[in-house]
Design a protein around this motif. Structure first.
Motif, mmCIF file in Angstrom:
data_model
loop_
_atom_site.group_PDB
_atom_site.id
_atom_site.type_symbol
_atom_site.label_atom_id
_atom_site.label_comp_id
_atom_site.label_asym_id
_atom_site.label_seq_id
_atom_site.Cartn_x
_atom_site.Cartn_y
_atom_site.Cartn_z
ATOM 1 N N GLY A 163 0.821 -1.206 0.000
ATOM 2 C CA GLY A 163 0.000 0.000 0.000
ATOM 3 C C GLY A 163 0.849 1.248 0.000
ATOM 4 N N ASP A 164 0.210 2.383 -0.343
ATOM 5 C CA ASP A 164 0.918 3.657 -0.367
ATOM 6 C C ASP A 164 0.912 4.249 1.038
ATOM 7 O OD1 ASP A 164 1.761 6.307 -0.657
ATOM 8 O OD2 ASP A 164 1.053 6.383 -2.721
ATOM 9 N N PHE A 165 2.010 4.097 1.736
ATOM 10 C CA PHE A 165 2.121 4.535 3.123
ATOM 11 C C PHE A 165 1.697 5.983 3.300
ATOM 12 C CE2 PHE A 165 4.844 6.820 6.158
ATOM 13 C CZ PHE A 165 4.386 6.264 7.346
ATOM 14 N N TYR A 166 2.172 6.871 2.448
ATOM 15 C CA TYR A 166 1.913 8.301 2.615
ATOM 16 C C TYR A 166 0.443 8.652 2.410
ATOM 17 C CZ TYR A 166 6.961 8.309 2.414
ATOM 18 O OH TYR A 166 8.284 8.034 2.666
ATOM 19 N N LYS A 167 -0.215 7.993 1.470
ATOM 20 C CA LYS A 167 -1.633 8.258 1.214
ATOM 21 C C LYS A 167 -2.520 7.649 2.299
ATOM 22 C CE LYS A 167 -1.465 8.767 -3.823
ATOM 23 N NZ LYS A 167 -1.912 8.207 -5.127
ATOM 24 N N VAL A 168 -2.066 6.545 2.878
ATOM 25 C CA VAL A 168 -2.854 5.871 3.907
ATOM 26 C C VAL A 168 -2.785 6.604 5.245
ATOM 27 C CG1 VAL A 168 -3.049 3.776 5.317
ATOM 28 C CG2 VAL A 168 -2.714 3.591 2.841
ATOM 29 N N PHE A 169 -1.571 6.961 5.679
ATOM 30 C CA PHE A 169 -1.401 7.520 7.021
ATOM 31 C C PHE A 169 -1.402 9.055 7.068
ATOM 32 C CE2 PHE A 169 -0.049 3.205 7.905
ATOM 33 C CZ PHE A 169 -0.567 2.993 9.177
ATOM 34 N N GLY A 170 -0.929 9.708 6.010
ATOM 35 C CA GLY A 170 -0.855 11.170 6.011
ATOM 36 C C GLY A 170 -2.168 11.860 6.364
ATOM 37 N N PRO A 171 -3.282 11.542 5.666
ATOM 38 C CA PRO A 171 -4.556 12.205 5.964
ATOM 39 C C PRO A 171 -5.082 11.917 7.373
ATOM 40 C CG PRO A 171 -4.606 11.155 3.795
ATOM 41 C CD PRO A 171 -3.364 10.664 4.488
ATOM 42 N N VAL A 172 -4.746 10.760 7.924
ATOM 43 C CA VAL A 172 -5.234 10.410 9.264
ATOM 44 C C VAL A 172 -4.554 11.281 10.325
ATOM 45 C CG1 VAL A 172 -5.584 8.556 10.937
ATOM 46 C CG2 VAL A 172 -5.614 8.045 8.482
ATOM 47 N N PHE A 173 -3.249 11.453 10.189
ATOM 48 C CA PHE A 173 -2.547 12.348 11.124
ATOM 49 C C PHE A 173 -3.049 13.782 10.960
ATOM 50 C CE2 PHE A 173 0.648 8.933 11.424
ATOM 51 C CZ PHE A 173 0.870 8.940 12.789
ATOM 52 N N GLU A 174 -3.299 14.167 9.728
ATOM 53 C CA GLU A 174 -3.750 15.538 9.460
ATOM 54 C C GLU A 174 -5.087 15.820 10.134
ATOM 55 O OE1 GLU A 174 -4.654 18.507 5.667
ATOM 56 O OE2 GLU A 174 -3.673 16.583 5.342
ATOM 57 N N ARG A 175 -6.021 14.878 10.055
ATOM 58 C CA ARG A 175 -7.325 15.148 10.669
ATOM 59 C C ARG A 175 -7.274 15.058 12.199
ATOM 60 N NH1 ARG A 175 -9.051 10.033 8.138
ATOM 61 N NH2 ARG A 175 -9.258 8.399 9.722
ATOM 62 N N ASN A 176 -6.304 14.307 12.745
ATOM 63 C CA ASN A 176 -6.183 14.210 14.203
ATOM 64 C C ASN A 176 -5.374 15.346 14.811
ATOM 65 O OD1 ASN A 176 -7.375 11.584 15.529
ATOM 66 N ND2 ASN A 176 -6.629 10.962 13.503
ATOM 67 N N GLU A 177 -4.769 16.169 13.976
ATOM 68 C CA GLU A 177 -4.028 17.337 14.471
ATOM 69 C C GLU A 177 -4.907 18.249 15.305
ATOM 70 O OE1 GLU A 177 -2.369 19.573 11.307
ATOM 71 O OE2 GLU A 177 -0.909 18.051 10.706
ATOM 72 N N ARG A 178 -6.208 18.271 14.973
ATOM 73 C CA ARG A 178 -7.130 19.200 15.637
ATOM 74 C C ARG A 178 -7.149 19.041 17.152
ATOM 75 N NH1 ARG A 178 -13.086 17.602 13.759
ATOM 76 N NH2 ARG A 178 -12.071 17.737 11.725
ATOM 77 N N TRP A 179 -6.814 17.833 17.636
ATOM 78 C CA TRP A 179 -6.905 17.571 19.071
ATOM 79 C C TRP A 179 -5.685 18.051 19.861
ATOM 80 C CZ3 TRP A 179 -11.675 16.830 18.775
ATOM 81 C CH2 TRP A 179 -12.266 15.902 17.920
ATOM 82 N N SER A 180 -4.656 18.498 19.181
ATOM 83 C CA SER A 180 -3.401 18.821 19.864
ATOM 84 C C SER A 180 -3.465 20.110 20.676
ATOM 85 C CB SER A 180 -2.259 18.921 18.857
ATOM 86 O OG SER A 180 -1.040 19.214 19.518
ATOM 87 N N ASN A 181 -3.038 20.011 21.934
ATOM 88 C CA ASN A 181 -2.894 21.204 22.771
ATOM 89 C C ASN A 181 -1.685 22.021 22.337
ATOM 90 O OD1 ASN A 181 -4.921 21.558 24.818
ATOM 91 N ND2 ASN A 181 -4.200 19.689 25.801
ATOM 92 N N LYS A 182 -0.691 21.326 21.781
ATOM 93 C CA LYS A 182 0.551 21.985 21.386
ATOM 94 C C LYS A 182 0.523 22.346 19.903
ATOM 95 C CE LYS A 182 3.181 19.186 24.706
ATOM 96 N NZ LYS A 182 4.195 18.103 24.844
ATOM 97 N N THR A 183 0.987 23.532 19.603
ATOM 98 C CA THR A 183 1.113 23.967 18.209
ATOM 99 C C THR A 183 2.460 24.656 18.022
ATOM 100 O OG1 THR A 183 -0.020 26.056 18.743
ATOM 101 C CG2 THR A 183 -1.369 24.266 17.845
ATOM 102 N N PRO A 184 3.023 24.633 16.815
ATOM 103 C CA PRO A 184 2.495 23.929 15.648
ATOM 104 C C PRO A 184 2.728 22.425 15.752
ATOM 105 C CG PRO A 184 4.623 24.897 15.140
ATOM 106 C CD PRO A 184 4.277 25.358 16.525
ATOM 107 N N PHE B 64 3.642 15.544 8.618
ATOM 108 C CA PHE B 64 3.895 14.136 8.344
ATOM 109 C C PHE B 64 5.075 13.961 7.392
ATOM 110 C CE2 PHE B 64 2.745 10.198 5.939
ATOM 111 C CZ PHE B 64 2.833 9.303 6.995
ATOM 112 N N GLY B 65 5.174 14.862 6.430
ATOM 113 C CA GLY B 65 6.300 14.826 5.497
ATOM 114 C C GLY B 65 6.124 13.816 4.375
ATOM 115 N N ASP B 66 7.238 13.528 3.684
ATOM 116 C CA ASP B 66 7.211 12.590 2.563
ATOM 117 C C ASP B 66 8.547 11.864 2.486
ATOM 118 O OD1 ASP B 66 9.034 14.424 1.469
ATOM 119 O OD2 ASP B 66 7.469 15.467 0.332
ATOM 120 N N GLU B 67 8.797 11.231 1.343
ATOM 121 C CA GLU B 67 10.028 10.443 1.207
ATOM 122 C C GLU B 67 11.291 11.303 1.235
ATOM 123 O OE1 GLU B 67 8.431 11.281 -2.964
ATOM 124 O OE2 GLU B 67 7.610 10.668 -1.014
#
Length: 255
Positions: A131-152, A156-159
């Motif tokens: 599977g395409d690791f970046y397409k599978v996990f990237g969007p999931v981390f992006e949508r869970n960013e909303r819960w972070s108390n710490k910013t920025p 996730f990055g890329d290859e």
């Protein structure tokens, strides 16, 4: 209580003309399906026509969306237009409740924490070449960013991400500090307690249930990070590089 709403049916034609240019959704079928006795079960964003914006809606947009709903759906106005209004079973109190919830930062955060449209799913670890690791996990981390108390929140990055960037990313998520909480799901309403003792017992039950849900959330995030880390081709490449470097040093020492 209709008086809570910021506008009444007496809004003039001039008020109508001043209605905001920004159009918010107006799902009449959904509004009519609502039960004013079960307001906690409703999607407050959908009620106000903010289904697409949701957590991204500004305070000003929430106020303007509510204004539009009041101008269009106040019972007195609908009654004047010939609609039959059932006093104890009308959807207008649901609009009021949606505004009360989303218009208050504390209750809005409680609702956002359990947003019915948020996807809590975590991808399974990916086996090599499966599977395409970046397409599978990237969007999931992006949508869970909303819960972070710490910013920025680190990207996730890329290859092409450096080793430092990748390691910093995982260090952040393995120590993730979430503001998500679960008071909105309290099964017992302390306001209905008959006395101080019962109120204290209800609060105790609610705290225990919230703590259990918070633990489940910590486990969910940990599973996401673990599955990503164990599937990450960059981590695999870094490990291989470490092994190769160690082997090269050993060989050079032997020579």
């Amino acid at each position: 209580n209709r008086s809570v709403s910021i506008l009444s049916a007496d809004s003039s034609d001039e008020d109508e003309k001043e209605e905001d240019d920004e159009e918010f959704e107006d799902d009449l079928v959904y509004l009519r399906s609502l039960d004013p006795k079960e307001v906690k079960e409703q999607d407050h964003y959908k009620v106000l026509g903010l289904t697409k914006l949701r957590i991204k809606a500004t305070d000003d947009q929430i106020k303007r969306a509510h204004r539009q709903k009041v101008l269009r759906h106040h019972p007195d106005k609908r009654k004047a237009a010939g609609e039959e209004i059932k006093e104890d079973d009308d959807y207008f109190p649901c609009i009021t409740k949606a505004f009360e919830t989303l218009g208050n930062p504390v209750t809005r955060r409680a609702f956002d924490s359990v947003d019915p449209l948020f996807d809590d799913d975590v991808p399974n670890a990916i086996k090599k070449e499966k599977g395409d690791f970046y397409k599978v996990f990237g969007p999931v981390f992006e949508r869970n960013e909303r819960w972070s108390n710490k910013t920025p929140v680190p990207k996730f990055g890329d290859e092409n991400s450096s080793r430092t960037e990748v390691e910093d990313f995982y260090a952040f998520w393995y120590d993730f500090d979430s503001w998500r909480e679960y008071s909105y799901l309290d099964e017992e309403d302390k306001e209905k307690a008959s006395d101080k003792w019962e109120r204290k017992e209800i609060e105790k039950i609610n705290r225990a249930q919230r703590a259990e849900k918070k633990k489940d959330e910590v486990r969910r995030i940990r599973k996401l990070v673990d599955n990503s880390y164990n599937s990450d081709p960059r981590i695999i490449a870094f490990r291989k590089a470490d092994i190769d470097e160690k082997a090269a040093k050993k060989k050079a020492k032997a020579d």
